[in-house]
Design a protein around this motif. Sequence first.
Motif, PDB file in Angstrom:
ATOM      1  N   HIS A 394       0.808  -1.220   0.000  1.00 28.55           N
ATOM      2  CA  HIS A 394       0.000   0.000   0.000  1.00 28.55           C
ATOM      3  C   HIS A 394       0.848   1.280   0.000  1.00 28.55           C
ATOM      4  N   ARG A 395       2.155   1.155  -0.141  1.00 25.36           N
ATOM      5  CA  ARG A 395       3.014   2.344  -0.123  1.00 25.36           C
ATOM      6  C   ARG A 395       2.664   3.273  -1.290  1.00 25.36           C
ATOM      7  N   GLN A 396       2.574   2.730  -2.495  1.00 30.45           N
ATOM      8  CA  GLN A 396       2.237   3.570  -3.640  1.00 30.45           C
ATOM      9  C   GLN A 396       0.863   4.206  -3.479  1.00 30.45           C
ATOM     10  N   ALA A 397      -0.084   3.444  -2.957  1.00 30.13           N
ATOM     11  CA  ALA A 397      -1.446   3.952  -2.848  1.00 30.13           C
ATOM     12  C   ALA A 397      -1.532   5.162  -1.930  1.00 30.13           C
ATOM     13  N   ILE A 398      -0.861   5.131  -0.779  1.00 30.25           N
ATOM     14  CA  ILE A 398      -0.947   6.282   0.133  1.00 30.25           C
ATOM     15  C   ILE A 398      -0.245   7.485  -0.463  1.00 30.25           C
ATOM     16  N   GLU A 399       0.833   7.273  -1.235  1.00 27.50           N
ATOM     17  CA  GLU A 399       1.463   8.388  -1.942  1.00 27.50           C
ATOM     18  C   GLU A 399       0.481   8.998  -2.932  1.00 27.50           C
ATOM     19  N   GLY A 400      -0.256   8.139  -3.638  1.00 26.34           N
ATOM     20  CA  GLY A 400      -1.243   8.634  -4.585  1.00 26.34           C
ATOM     21  C   GLY A 400      -2.373   9.381  -3.916  1.00 26.34           C
ATOM     22  N   ILE A 401      -2.799   8.912  -2.738  1.00 27.69           N
ATOM     23  CA  ILE A 401      -3.855   9.606  -2.005  1.00 27.69           C
ATOM     24  C   ILE A 401      -3.393  10.997  -1.586  1.00 27.69           C
ATOM     25  N   VAL A 402      -2.141  11.107  -1.168  1.00 26.67           N
ATOM     26  CA  VAL A 402      -1.583  12.419  -0.811  1.00 26.67           C
ATOM     27  C   VAL A 402      -1.592  13.341  -2.030  1.00 26.67           C
ATOM     28  N   VAL A 403      -1.170  12.821  -3.185  1.00 26.62           N
ATOM     29  CA  VAL A 403      -1.152  13.623  -4.414  1.00 26.62           C
ATOM     30  C   VAL A 403      -2.562  14.118  -4.743  1.00 26.62           C
ATOM     31  N   LEU A 404      -3.541  13.237  -4.662  1.00 29.03           N
ATOM     32  CA  LEU A 404      -4.918  13.637  -4.946  1.00 29.03           C
ATOM     33  C   LEU A 404      -5.418  14.660  -3.935  1.00 29.03           C
ATOM     34  N   ALA A 405      -5.027  14.508  -2.683  1.00 27.92           N
ATOM     35  CA  ALA A 405      -5.510  15.405  -1.632  1.00 27.92           C
ATOM     36  C   ALA A 405      -5.013  16.827  -1.810  1.00 27.92           C
ATOM     37  N   VAL A 406      -3.819  16.992  -2.384  1.00 27.55           N
ATOM     38  CA  VAL A 406      -3.261  18.345  -2.552  1.00 27.55           C
ATOM     39  C   VAL A 406      -3.473  18.864  -3.973  1.00 27.55           C
TER      40      VAL A 406
END
Length: 579
Positions: A394-406
């Motif tokens: 899930h490392r990539q997924a949480i990075e992607g969630i951060v990108v979407l959030a900002v």
Amino acid sequence: MSIFTHANDFTVNGGQFNIYNKTESDKQTTPPGYFKGMTHCPTSTHTFTGREEVLTTLEVFFLPGHAAERTKTFLLYGLGGAGKTQIALEFTRRFKQRFTAIFFITADQEYSIQGSYFDIAKTSGVQDAQSWQAGLHWLHSHEEDWLIVIDNADDPKITLSRYLPSCDHGNVIITSRNPDLRDIANQYLELSDMLPEEGIQLLMKHAIKDLNNISDQEQKVAAKIAEELYYFPLALVHAGAYINKQQCLFEYLDRLGHQREQLLSKGPQQPKDKYYYSVYETWNLSWGQLSPDSRMFLGLCAHLHYEHIPRSLFERGVKNLSMVESPLGPSKAVTEAKLILQRIATSEMILDDMKLDDIMDDAASYSLINKESGGYMFHPLVHQWLRDTIKDNHRQAIEGIVVLAVENISWKRHNLSQENFEFFQRLSPHITALGDLVNSDCVVKLKIGHFWSDLSKFQKAIMMWELWLDMTINKLGPEHWFTLCLKDLMALVYKALGRDDKSLELQQKLVGTSKRVMGVEHPDTLSRLHNRAITLGELGRTNEVSEIQQSLLETSKRVLGEEHPHTLNRIQNLARILG
């Protein structure tokens, strides 16, 4: 009636408890979980230490005459390994004369609860008992100060209120990992770490054979070990047992640093409290009860900092599920994040609060995560256990969630709303926890670099972009507009860091490339000339600024117009610099 023996000295066969000391008629009428004497209450371990504040709270609550309209019910809840059972047993040991009868119910399975109530009926002289309800009826009908300890009531699928006496007398202590049981208790207390002095004392009781001859150096090392283990009871007990067996007090911290997962996954072979699970095994049992979605979201959060994880991270991520692809092409991190966030999104692409609540409530029911205002938090040891357990999942997924959030937030600090700036500040420790992002994709590096620049964390931003620049050049080419934009950002950050020579060198190259690729009159070329003039002016090199000024302003007026905001801004900035 208080008989203190161990309550778990029985075996399990095919999911049913073996039945001891029964007549044939007993076997026909008794619940499958019953065996004679199963509610006899064990005593606390002889190494029980501290927790005096908790014991005093229990003592005051169960004082004779203490106001209570119904049965007095006290809940001790918290993580597995926090010492809930031992505190309940120590309380019954100290105050056994206070109660007319004490019964111990192991509540991890429903048939065990029912078998225990049948045993209460049998133990209390109800010879014609036909079902477990006979024990509950006996408690209702005997207006005495009996005490029931309902231990390990962890399964949220069991409706525990069904098994609580409904009367105006009696006393109940419940131990559980499930904080939702607060609703059925008169009073409750969450248990976690011990007080530092108590934690050190507990560790030394298990680690050092001769407590009367402890050196100052041993005490200092023990204190450091206890602190490293966050004064968490089960971790201290098992660390002490390991130290005692291996005689490695002075080496333990080093071993913990290099082999934490192995040490916390290994319990003692002969535990003094007959609790055979290690710290990690204890939480693995809870992990196995979680839904797949709950395990996935705990895995996502494990890559963040353990405190103050903002719920708005997921809310903002869902809102930006329609984010378009970067010029660099698709981001694996963003793609994976979208697949996960769609599970907690409504058809209108907003956060489905009920779905996220259910996911987090499942994890919170075993105290693996705690809810707080606006977000969530882990116990530090649980956080480390999760990281050790999930590795890079899930490392990539949480990075992607951060990108979407900002996404869709202005990258200029003065254009940020107060709400967005506060969100950035809350997100900062979590992005730090993600580490250097060396193996992350290009879109992640770009967005996170923007994030740090916006918070004036310029060193972090430039480190991110320097790592990423070669990848961008290799993928898009050195003269692609996106590559040039990245270099623009880097030049501005170099200037903010006081690396003026580096900034001017990069700006000069950018102006030359922009003129050749885009043309002398292209708006991006004019912006790069303007940025270079600003940098020169701030360094006091006014002669060079004057050389740029005339041609820049004339071209800007001709291409953009005299009233264009960029033209007016350039006139004002250059006038200010030239005095």
